[in-house]
Design a protein around this motif. Structure first.
Motif, short mmCIF file in Angstrom:
data_model
loop_
_atom_site.label_atom_id
_atom_site.label_comp_id
_atom_site.label_asym_id
_atom_site.label_seq_id
_atom_site.Cartn_x
_atom_site.Cartn_y
_atom_site.Cartn_z
N ILE A 54 8.54 10.94 31.30
CA ILE A 54 8.26 11.74 30.10
C ILE A 54 7.86 10.82 28.95
O ILE A 54 8.22 9.64 28.92
N TRP A 66 8.19 11.05 24.77
CA TRP A 66 8.92 11.84 23.78
C TRP A 66 8.75 11.27 22.39
O TRP A 66 9.08 10.11 22.13
N LEU A 100 17.96 13.74 30.41
CA LEU A 100 17.62 12.76 31.45
C LEU A 100 18.37 13.07 32.74
O LEU A 100 17.80 12.99 33.83
N ILE A 106 15.17 12.15 35.15
CA ILE A 106 14.05 11.37 34.61
C ILE A 106 14.23 9.90 34.95
O ILE A 106 15.30 9.33 34.73
N THR A 124 11.20 6.93 30.53
CA THR A 124 10.95 7.67 29.29
C THR A 124 10.31 6.74 28.27
O THR A 124 10.88 5.69 27.95
#
Length: 134
Positions: free
Chosen positions: A12, A14, A30, A35, A38
């Protein structure tokens, strides 16, 4: 540490607009979504202010200031084989990078932030993609 396959990565990006007061939300997200990597922009931490999440390595780009500021970070699960990599000098982009072997190919993961009111230069983009190892 494991070499990871592309089909197994959950990644991801963010724009956090501050992460310290959202730490429990990050941890829950998470975990719930499993995840692996990140990229975070606008983390708003003071230079070298501690920030850790169990099970993850964090790589940060901080500014030399005494107040919180934007800038970037990458979280990656400790179980994933990787190393921090650097970039050549970049003027108008703040960035941190790691290299991860994905499907037997070294893949550079970049978390980057264009500074407000600064125009991205061609040399900045070249600097992001030129690999140097720590």
């Amino acid at each position: 540490m494991n070499t990871i396959k592309l089909k197994d990565i959950k990644f991801i990006n963010w724009n956090a607009n501050g992460i310290e007061n959202k730490k429990s939300t990050i941890i829950e997200f998470l975990s719930r979504h499993k995840i692996n990597i990140t990229c975070i922009t606008e983390k708003h931490l003071i230079n070298n202010e501690p920030f850790k999440i169990a099970g993850y390595n964090i790589y940060r780009k901080d500014r030399n200031t005494t107040h919180s500021s934007e800038v970037v970070a990458i979280l990656i699960k400790k179980s994933i084989k990787h190393h921090q990599s650097s970039t050549t000098e970049i003027i108008n982009i703040e960035a941190t990078t790691i290299t991860v072997p994905i499907d037997k190919h070294d893949t550079k993961i970049i978390s980057a932030y264009n500074l407000p009111n600064k125009q991205i230069r061609k040399d900045d983009i070249s600097g992001l993609t030129t690999q140097q190892y720590y």
